[in-house]
Design an enzyme around this catalytic site. Structure first.
Site, mmCIF file in Angstrom:
data_model
loop_
_atom_site.group_PDB
_atom_site.id
_atom_site.type_symbol
_atom_site.label_atom_id
_atom_site.label_comp_id
_atom_site.label_asym_id
_atom_site.label_seq_id
_atom_site.Cartn_x
_atom_site.Cartn_y
_atom_site.Cartn_z
ATOM 1 N N SER A 56 0.726 -1.160 -0.051
ATOM 2 C CA SER A 56 0.102 0.025 0.081
ATOM 3 C C SER A 56 0.764 1.124 0.013
ATOM 4 O O SER A 56 1.644 1.417 -0.822
ATOM 5 C CB SER A 56 -1.145 -0.250 1.232
ATOM 6 O OG SER A 56 -1.759 0.877 1.089
ATOM 7 N N ASP B 152 -8.232 -2.881 -7.400
ATOM 8 C CA ASP B 152 -7.599 -2.497 -6.167
ATOM 9 C C ASP B 152 -8.664 -2.028 -5.011
ATOM 10 O O ASP B 152 -9.281 -1.038 -5.213
ATOM 11 C CB ASP B 152 -6.786 -1.809 -6.130
ATOM 12 C CG ASP B 152 -5.832 -1.633 -4.773
ATOM 13 O OD1 ASP B 152 -6.205 -0.837 -3.957
ATOM 14 O OD2 ASP B 152 -4.686 -2.303 -4.364
ATOM 15 N N HIS C 170 -6.468 -6.209 -1.814
ATOM 16 C CA HIS C 170 -5.416 -5.002 -1.450
ATOM 17 C C HIS C 170 -4.373 -5.459 -0.486
ATOM 18 O O HIS C 170 -4.786 -6.194 0.635
ATOM 19 C CB HIS C 170 -6.107 -3.847 -0.782
ATOM 20 C CG HIS C 170 -5.341 -2.517 -0.591
ATOM 21 N ND1 HIS C 170 -4.655 -1.783 -1.532
ATOM 22 C CD2 HIS C 170 -4.781 -2.012 0.558
ATOM 23 C CE1 HIS C 170 -4.136 -0.847 -1.150
ATOM 24 N NE2 HIS C 170 -3.740 -0.930 0.132
#
Length: 422
Positions: free
Chosen positions: A204, A300, A367
């Protein structure tokens, strides 16, 4: 963490968040939690990062003593830290650095709030972290990197380890670049300087950091060290949201402005684009000289929630059901998401032509897939063409085979661990 405490935390979060919780920053000055911690799993089972198997390794937090004298401090001025599990056997001289993620802060107000959390103060960080997925020390769970020196560098600056300024009025320290430098100096002194192999990774906001710092990481070593970088869920796109605006560009603009990142972003990008554009990885990856692997879900979940259809772009809540569960999306919404996937594939087209680079783009609503054991390496982990994520990354790092894997479009992939939200 008990189930009761977990749901109490959720309810308290909703009170703070105003029911718009996604990933670790604020939108319109409403507090946002970290998506990867408060989610419904792919089977609709409650999941918290705190709930780990009893046999999973936990690793102590180490604060970097003297870092403050070098200007390397968290948002609140506390010392930065990391977790290190020493390598052993054939991996004793190999190093894996995982940069922690957790969103960004894009206004003074939410940076002030962030410094009262573990994303802005080491005083509030967990003293132990579970090492799962790519950080696991179990060869049955992490076949290629289990015995390396594995490091989790904690994230407490709010700008993907890139800031180098301060706001004395609000008692904020934007020192991400210094944290990066001091942490690398510390690890080099602990043996990383002599590494035969090194991999910089991140998830991330940490995945974005691994892109922005990749060549800098390579520069730490001599030519004897095999150095590569891995970005997991870090390919944030400068995409149009459902209202026709650019929610993520607006948010990134705030990060760049508040933390004065103008001169800290890659110079090759800044030579022809504005600083905000240079915080978007699509404008940086083409210039990276170090071998890089991009792991990303084509749909995502963070970007769907916070970039494509945030509440600010969808005030009537037309996307609420679709965001919570992709099975509830209308055909028109699915087409919008297919177009987003198309933009992602277009953004990596030049990158993928470089033989040294690797790809794994699966058609999942997910994610961060390296940090969770169920997505990294398990009996039912996601696969594309009978190859899972851990094997794909290992094949690429060790040059066993070229690895450029792009999944067919949704809904063809039945192996996904899709995230669903309450």
């Amino acid at each position: 963490m008990s189930a009761t405490r977990f749901w109490v935390g959720i309810l308290l979060g909703f009170v703070i968040c105003g029911w718009v919780c996604v990933d670790g920053f604020l939108i319109n000055d409403v507090k946002i939690f970290n998506m990867t911690e408060y989610i419904m799993d792919f089977n609709g089972v409650s999941r918290s990062k705190a709930a780990v198997a009893p046999d999973v390794l936990t690793v102590d937090l180490t604060l970097i003593r003297g870092a403050d004298a070098k200007g390397a401090v968290c948002l609140d001025g506390t010392l930065p830290g990391y977790h290190l599990s020493p390598g052993f056997g054939s991996g004793a001289n190999s190093w894996l650095i995982q940069l922690e993620g957790g969103g960004w802060c894009n206004t003074v107000r939410n940076c002030v709030f962030r410094k009262t959390t573990r994303r802005g103060s080491s005083n509030l960080m967990e003293k132990k972290l579970a090492f799962e997925g790519i950080l696991s020390n179990d060869p049955q769970r992490n076949p290629d990197f289990f015995n390396w020196n594995r490091v989790k560098l904690r994230y407490c600056d709010g700008a993907s380890f890139t800031g180098d300024s301060s706001d004395p009025v609000h008692q904020l320290e934007f020192r991400g670049q210094h944290i990066w430098s001091v942490a690398m100096e510390e690890l080099m002194s602990k043996g990383m300087r002599e590494a035969s192999e090194a991999l910089l990774s991140g998830c991330s906001a940490g995945g974005l950091a691994s892109i922005l710092h990749c060549d800098e990481f390579k520069g730490l070593f001599t030519g004897r060290t095999k150095v590569k970088c891995l970005s997991d869920a870090g390919l944030f796109l400068d995409a149009t949201d459902v209202s026709g605006g650019r929610s993520l560009r607006n948010m990134f603009s705030g990060v760049v402005k508040v933390q004065a990142l103008d001169n800290n972003l890659p110079a090759t990008c800044r030579s022809h684009l504005d600083p905000v554009s240079c915080f978007f990885p699509q404008n940086v990856i083409g210039d990276i000289k170090t071998p890089m692997f991009l792991l990303n879900a084509a749909y995502d979940s963070w970007q769907v929630q916070a970039s494509l259809a945030p509440n600010s772009a969808d005030p009537q809540g037309m996307w609420a059901k679709c965001k919570a569960n992709h099975a509830e999306c209308t055909p028109e919404q699915i087409q919008f998401l297919q177009d987003f996937r198309g933009q992602m594939l277009e953004a990596i087209k030049g990158f993928s032509k470089n033989e040294q680079n690797g790809l794994f783009i699966n058609s999942c609503f997910a994610h961060c897939q390296t940090e969770r054991q169920d997505t990294w390496f398990a009996d039912d982990s996601p696969q594309v063409g009978n190859k899972g994520i851990a094997l794909a990354v290992g094949d690429w790092y060790f040059d066993r085979t070229a690895t450029k894997i792009i999944d067919c479009a949704y809904p063809c992939d039945k192996t996904c661990h899709n995230l669903m939200f309450k």
